[in-house]
Each structure stands twice: as C-alpha cells, then as structure tokens.
Design an enzyme around this catalytic site. Structure first.
Site, mmCIF file in Angstrom:
data_model
loop_
_atom_site.group_PDB
_atom_site.id
_atom_site.type_symbol
_atom_site.label_atom_id
_atom_site.label_comp_id
_atom_site.label_asym_id
_atom_site.label_seq_id
_atom_site.Cartn_x
_atom_site.Cartn_y
_atom_site.Cartn_z
ATOM 1 C CG ASP A 46 -2.129 0.955 0.960
ATOM 2 O OD1 ASP A 46 -2.064 1.774 0.015
ATOM 3 O OD2 ASP A 46 -3.124 0.893 1.718
HETATM 4 C C1 BGC Z 1 -5.012 3.337 0.060
HETATM 5 C C2 BGC Z 1 -5.018 2.381 -1.112
HETATM 6 C C3 BGC Z 1 -4.789 3.138 -2.394
HETATM 7 C C4 BGC Z 1 -3.477 3.902 -2.278
HETATM 8 C C5 BGC Z 1 -3.126 4.701 -3.522
HETATM 9 C C6 BGC Z 1 -3.769 4.206 0.061
HETATM 10 O O1 BGC Z 1 -3.828 5.174 1.040
HETATM 11 O O2 BGC Z 1 -5.097 2.620 1.262
HETATM 12 O O3 BGC Z 1 -6.252 1.693 -1.165
HETATM 13 O O4 BGC Z 1 -4.802 2.283 -3.486
HETATM 14 O O5 BGC Z 1 -3.566 4.806 -1.199
HETATM 15 O O6 BGC Z 1 -4.002 5.771 -3.672
#
Ligand code: BGC
Length: 791
Positions: free
Chosen positions: A222
């Site tokens: 993530d």
């Molecule tokens: C989220 C993800 C997301 C990523 C990119 C993170 O903060 O938890 O679900 O894909 O950001 O935007």
C-alpha cells in the site's frame, strides 16, 4: 515464459533490478528500455478508474461503490462492470487498477466500509472473483487489497490485528484466496500489522499467499506502507509510491551486505516481468479492450445502481403512481454522495443528483430542510470564470518567486496535484477566479489546503495563515484539508476577484488546493420549517438523508452510526406532517434510523455512482425494481452491534476476540434482532419458494413470482451444524442464485454449494466434520422457509 523471463533477468545488474521494484512515480511502476519493458502507470480502481493523474480534464466513469456492487449479489453484472473498468483503464493508459477492496465489514464503524463488499466472506469472495476475472479477461490487472485484516481505518499504520489462524483462514483470508484462484496478477499488502508484524513484513505473504495458494503475481505495498529496507524485502515485491527511499540505494546496500539475498530480489523482478508480460508492457503493446461508448457506460452504471438499491420497508407507497406534487427534501437530494471519499475518488464525466433525476419525471418541489455541513464547497463552475480567458473555471499558476513556471486553465474548484513536475518545482501555487454571486446575501469565500495560504479579494489580502493538518493520516490531510474563510455581503450579480495562494506543506509528495465558497442560506430554523410546510402541502414527501465526507471516508472510522446534523429530526417531523413519506438513505454503510417504523418506505441507495438521480427516478417510479439485498446487517442502534470496536488498545493491539463470529453470525449468536437482517431486501412483487431438492452439493428450488409484475429475487442458502464438536456460527451463507420471473411465472433456482462451505480450518488444514449439515433456503438470513439435510 520462465526461460524468457530468466533471459531478461540476466541482462539486469543489481541497481537495475532494484529500480524495477522501487517504483517510478506516484502511480507508476518502473520500466527498463534495455529489456523492452515500458513504465507502467496504474490507477486506483475500486469504483472507477481515476487514471495516473487526479485531473478534471481527464474525467472517469463513476461506478457504484463496493457495498453497492455487493448488494446486487450479481456475478453477471460484475462481469459487465469489469469490462467497463478494463475499458476505462485502457482509455486512461493504465495497466492495472488498484482494486477490488476485499476487506470485510467487521464493524459498521469501519471508515472504508463503503469500499468493501460485505460482512460475509463468501459473498465478498464471489463478487471479488467475478470482478478480478472480468477485468483481467481484458488484459488489465486487478489488485485485490488490502492483504489482510485492514478492516478498519483507526490508526491504520500502527494497528496490530490479533487474530487466530482459523479466524484468518475462514474469514479475512478467504476472499484473497478466491481472488488468487481467480488469477489475480497483483495483491496489495496493507498498512496494518497482523499478529505483531506489519503486512509488508508479514509471513502471511509467504504462507499461504505465495506458497500454498501459489500466487505468482506481484505483492505491491500500500502507498508508503514499506517501513523497513530488509524486513519488507522478504515478502513484499514492489514498494510504492516510487522511487521509494527505503528501497532504492539502501536496499542495494542491504543486498551487498548480505542482509537480503540477491535471489530474493530476483524473485521479485521475475514477478514484475511476469506481470509486465501479462499486461502487455513487455516487448509490445497491451491488448485492445473493446471501448464502451459514453451512453453504454451510463446505461450500465444506471442499471447497476438500481440493482444495488435495497428497499428495506414499503407500505405500498412505492412505486409512486403519478403524484400531483412531490416534496423533495434533504440537502443530500441536491448535493448527494455519488462515491465514497479517499483514494476511491474519481472525477465523473457528469452526475445526476436526485434533484436532477427526479425533476425529469416527477412534479418536484425542493428545499434542503437541513444544512448538513458547515463546510464550504469547491467553487461551482457556473459561478466562476478564468480571468485570462473568461471561460467558466479558474486560472492555476505555478510560481517560483516571480517566475511563472506554468499557467493553465482548470475546470474545477478543487485540484489535486501530484506526479506533476511543475507542482514539485513550484514554491507557490496560485488559483484565481472571478466569482459572480448568483444570489444576494452573506457569502463565505475561502480556501482549503495545508501549508502557508493567503486569500486576496479584489486585490486586498484578507487571510494569511499557516494551516496544519488536522490529523496524522496523509490521505485524510490531502482529501479533507482544513478550511478557512471570510464573509462578504454581495448583491445578486456582484463580482469579486478571488485569489488563493499556497506554499505547500505537509511533507507528502502530493498536494491539494481548493477555492471554496458557501452560498447565503436561510437560518436553520427557517429552512427546517420550510421543509415541513412543503411536506404538508404535497402528495408525497421524499427525504434524502445521508452521511458526509467528514464522517464517512478513508483514513478514519466513524464514531457514531447517527446521521449527521438534524436529519433524524427532519425525517420525524416530515413523517408527522405527511404519512406518505419515503426516505432515501445515501450512505456507504449502516446508519441508525430511529424513524424507520414511522415512514411509508425506506430505500437504501449506498454510494451509487454518477447516475444516482436517474437510477433513483427509475426505482421510485417503478421503471426499475430495487434489486438489492443487504450485504451487511443494519442495526437498530449502535448499542446492539455485537462487534463494534475498531480502536486499537494503547499498545496498538486490535484483538479480533470475537473470532469467526462477525456480521450476521454475531447477531444470530447474540440473539438480538437488527433493524434489517443480512440478505434482506424487498422488490415490487412477491415470491414463494418451494420444492427444495438436493443432489450432491447442488440445491434446487422452485421460485414462483406470485405478484403482478416481473421481478428478480436472490435465493440464498445457509448451512448449519446444530450438534457440532467445533465452535460454529449459528448458520453461514453457503451459496446463492439470482433468478428473474414474470408475473405468475415459476422458475427453477439452482444453488451450487462449494466444498469449502462444508469445511472448517483446523491445525491439520481444511476438514469436513463427519455427519450431516442442515441446509436452509430462503430470501435472507432469517427468512428461510425451506430445509433439507445434507451429508
Ligand atoms: C489506500 C489504497 C490506495 C493507495 C493509492 C492508500 O492510502 O489505502 O487503497 O490504493 O492509497 O491511492
């Protein structure tokens, strides 16, 4: 293929390999020309494909959110939705969509509840399976996320979920297992820890993911979740966003020092090359995806939204039959939530609000009744013009001192700037527009952002403040920044030159800037009284209530299940004034509805995507049936909720002490009746089920449409094991089937019951307890008229 990948691998030296696994941009994986590997842009994807940039000049189709998609219980629909997602990905030149979100609705307080599918692992897995297969069938990668147990948002970087193996296997891991079986090419490792190790460093990446399940794709972190160099290099394959500083040079050093074997890096690079081959980024171009015309996309999203809407109660008022006048009330009727907040956000090509959609087909009179939010909104395009071109919109300038690095026209009052070289280089960013008051009164004019901000009106600086973020979560800071404003009394038609200047702060490689306004409005009491008067003097009252971005979004959990503001009070007063009161609930997850037995009908719409208004018009007038069945239990009050807490203890631990009993399993165990049970939902016709027969693991029933119009039903099958030697849920979902039948028609519903539905996890692995199981079939977890013994 393995040989071909190994041939490429030998051409890469260590720095080149490490570049490939450390990311190349905010939403871009690295490439390497020397081996014919293109850079690979990716995009957030659960409910629409935003693209690599967050930019209104490149809008997207906005789909119903996760909870809504699951409420359809419809794999065929998900296949169509997957094709649309793939087409959007191709149009946006991205190779992968970061979705679906397949964490579970463990507690209704979970901030990203709207983005996840269900409280039930099987329903989640079925929807995820259809989503992954459909997107990837077109050569675009899906990315099931967040592996694993990221079921709430509170302190998501530090929370340490404590869960036993059986709970993980039967509940939280199951949708990932099925997504891997469906062939997922990428999985995202979560921020949180499980049983003491962060998910980018967790052994669960080895077993069961890469070992037992044979996942041969890429584990991407993530965004910012990699917090160690060597530790995360064990199971995590790619650190994002890139280039990620903890990897890159430090990882190269760790390999040279022998802390990380080069073979581990090679394994990651192989995975990335395999991924690139699959998505068409290696030696060539991606496979074409059949384009979706704008009308076809709109039609599909509209249909999906009505299939997702759950009619919770109805005294016969719905569908509406040619009412003479409809009082449409609630601020969410004009300013609804089409989608959930956070990384799932897309900028839609167009939207229809309930006010717009209903006005097209019904004699509607509207007033909000309540002011839902004290917040200003991004300045609407019909109120502002770019001073350089005179077009609707604003002028954005990137400055370094007096040097203008770039100047562009923008068509939105709120801008998200990242992956943009000018934004990175600029010392200040300026947003300017000529605001025209469309009504007389006291206006609020201001900004939202983080950093050193000033506001200048007609050449006079009126605000100058260093704004710090409200919380620690970077996504929340970016998407929900603090607001500041001044008030100005303006005559109708009066114009003001508005200039917002920002020197960004916050230390996050992305920034947002908003020019915001608040229109003049009636006092709360006057507004409330006006709504009641409209309700009293109309045939029917439709009240649209809902949550706001401030209480339901990514980055934090809810603290209450109450609707914000005076919405409950409004519904109660409207219902007292008009017995034909229909309440439309626009929230991504359950809310308390203390008035639910006093109104004529309750329709739950979730966050339905850009076609909200048209789909709502279809359902309220009966042009379409409300097709949804609850993918999650709706409580009467928060006090009844059996699994609620999402706040880690002071040592960061978040114990899942309820084990396998979440959602309806926990409700059944507690013996407390919710407001509406899992699986519940009414249509506009009636049904009878009979003739249950079982052959092997296939159950068949006859579903008879006993009403006067065609309809759709979700036939649900649950298993139970009354005298089990192991702890079990009272019953659990084992299979389901969607059927359609004309008025008076009977159809046969076939429900397949997978082997896993009979298995439970033990230290020896999956086992089926000898003896028979009880099968019950019906239309919700508590409406199960048919029974059979199996086994
Ligand atoms: C989220 C993800 C997301 C990523 C990119 C993170 O903060 O938890 O679900 O894909 O950001 O935007």
């Amino acid at each position: 293929m393995t040989d071909a990948i190994d041939d490429l691998l030998v051409k890469l030296d260590l720095p080149a390999k490490i570049r490939l696994i450390s990311g190349a941009g905010f939403f871009r994986f690295a490439g390497d020309e020397s081996i014919g590997l293109a850079e690979m842009p990716v995009s957030d994807g659960p409910s629409g494909v935003r693209g690599e940039q967050w930019d209104e000049r490149d809008p997207s189709v906005s789909l119903p959110s996760g909870t809504a998609l699951a409420a359809t219980w419809d794999r065929d629909l998900l296949t169509d939705i997957g094709a649309l997602i793939a087409a959007e990905a191709r149009r946006k030149d991205v190779y992968a969509v970061l979705g679906p979100t397949i964490n579970l609705h463990r507690s209704p307080l979970g901030g990203r509840h709207f983005e996840c599918f269900s409280e039930d692992p099987m329903l989640t897995a079925e929807i995820a399976d259809a989503y992954v297969r459909a997107v990837q069938a077109h050569g675009v990668s899906a990315c099931p996320k967040h592996y694993v147990a990221n079921d709430s948002e509170n302190e998501r970087f530090t929370a340490d979920v404590i869960a036993d193996e059986r709970t993980l296997r039967e509940l939280y891991l199951y949708p990932f297992e099925r997504s891997v079986e469906a062939g997922a090419w990428m999985v995202m490792a979560a921020y949180n820890s499980v049983n003491g190790a962060t998910m980018t460093e967790n052994d669960l990446l080895d077993e069961p993911l890469k070992g037992e399940w044979g996942f041969d794709g890429v584990v991407v972190s993530d965004w910012t979740a990699v917090r160690s160099t060597a530790g995360a290099a064990k199971g995590n394959d790619l650190a994002m966003p890139g280039p990620w500083e903890l990897w890159g040079a430090p990882l190269e050093q760790a390999v040279r020092d022998g802390q990380v074997p080069e073979s581990a890096i090679d394994d990651k690079v192989r995975r990335i090359l395999r991924f690139a081959e699959r998505v068409g980024a290696l030696h060539g171009t991606p496979t074409p995806v059949p384009a979706f015309g704008e009308d076809a996309a709109r039609q599909l999203v509209r249909e999906a939204a009505s299939l997702a809407m759950v009619l919770a109660t109805n005294d016969g008022t719905l569908p509406l039959r040619e009412p003479a006048r409809v009082a449409l009330l609630g601020s969410a009727a004009a300013e609804p939530r089409f989608m959930g907040g956070g990384s799932a956000t897309v900028i839609p090509t167009r939207t229809t609000s309930p006010l717009q959609g209903l006005s097209e087909v019904l004699p509607v009179v509207y007033t909000p009744g309540v002011h839902l939010s004290e917040n200003m909104i991004p300045v609407p395009l019909d109120l502002v013009t770019d001073p350089e071109t005179g077009e609707p919109g604003l002028r954005l300038r990137y400055l370094d001192g007096d040097t203008v690095l770039a100047s562009e026209h923008r068509g939105a009052g709120s801008l998200m700037l990242f992956g943009n070289p000018n934004a990175v280089q600029a010392k200040t960013i300026e947003l300017r527009g000529r605001l025209r008051a469309d009504m007389a009164g006291e206006w609020r004019i201001g900004f939202a952002g983080v950093g050193a901000l000033t506001l200048t009106l007609d050449g006079e600086q009126v605000l100058d403040e260093t704004v710090l973020p409200d919380g620690a979560d970077p996504v929340e800071m970016l998407l929900n920044p603090p607001q500041r404003f001044v008030t100005r009394t303006l005559a109708e038609g009066e114009e003001v030159d508005v200039l917002v200047r920002m020197a960004p702060g916050g230390g996050f490689p992305a920034m947002g800037i908003t020019c915001a306004v608040g229109r003049p409005r009636r006092s709360d009491d006057e507004e409330f009284a006006a709504a009641i008067e409209l309700a009293r003097t109309s045939d029917v009252a439709v009240v649209v209530v809902g949550t706001t971005e401030q209480i339901e979004s990514e980055g934090f959990d809810r603290t209450t299940l109450r609707l914000p503001g005076r919405q409950d009070e409004l519904v109660a007063a409207v219902a007292a004034a008009n017995p034909r009161t229909v309440v439309v609930v626009n929230s991504g997850s359950p809310v308390e509805m203390p008035w639910r037995d006093d109104v004529a009908a309750v329709l739950l719409t979730w966050f339905p995507g850009q076609e909200f208004g048209s789909a709502l018009a279809d359902v309220l007038t009966g042009a379409a049936e409300p097709g949804g069945r609850l993918p999650t239990t709706w409580p009467k009050t928060i006090d009844d909720v059996p699994v609620l807490n999402t706040k880690p203890e002071p040592d960061n631990a978040l114990p899942y002490s309820e084990g396998i009993h979440i959602g309806y399993r926990a409700w059944l165990k507690s013996g407390v009746a919710p407001a509406y049970p899992f699986g519940h939902g009414l249509g506009y016709t009636t049904w009878e089920l009979d003739g249950l027969t079982v052959s092997g693991r296939t159950a068949t029933v006859t579903a008879r449409n006993t009403g006067a119009r065609a309809g759709r039903q979700v036939v649900q099958a649950y298993l139970s094991r009354p005298d089990s030697a192991v702890d079990r849920p009272v019953r659990w979902l084992a299979g389901f089937a969607v059927v359609e039948a004309g008025a008076g028609e009977s159809v046969s519903a076939t429900v397949e019951l997978p082997k896993r539905s009979f298995e439970h996890w033990t230290e020896q692995g999956w086992v089926v307890e000898p003896g028979s199981f009880t099968l019950r079939v019906g239309t919700s977890v508590t409406a199960l008229p048919l029974t059979a013994e199996i086994g």
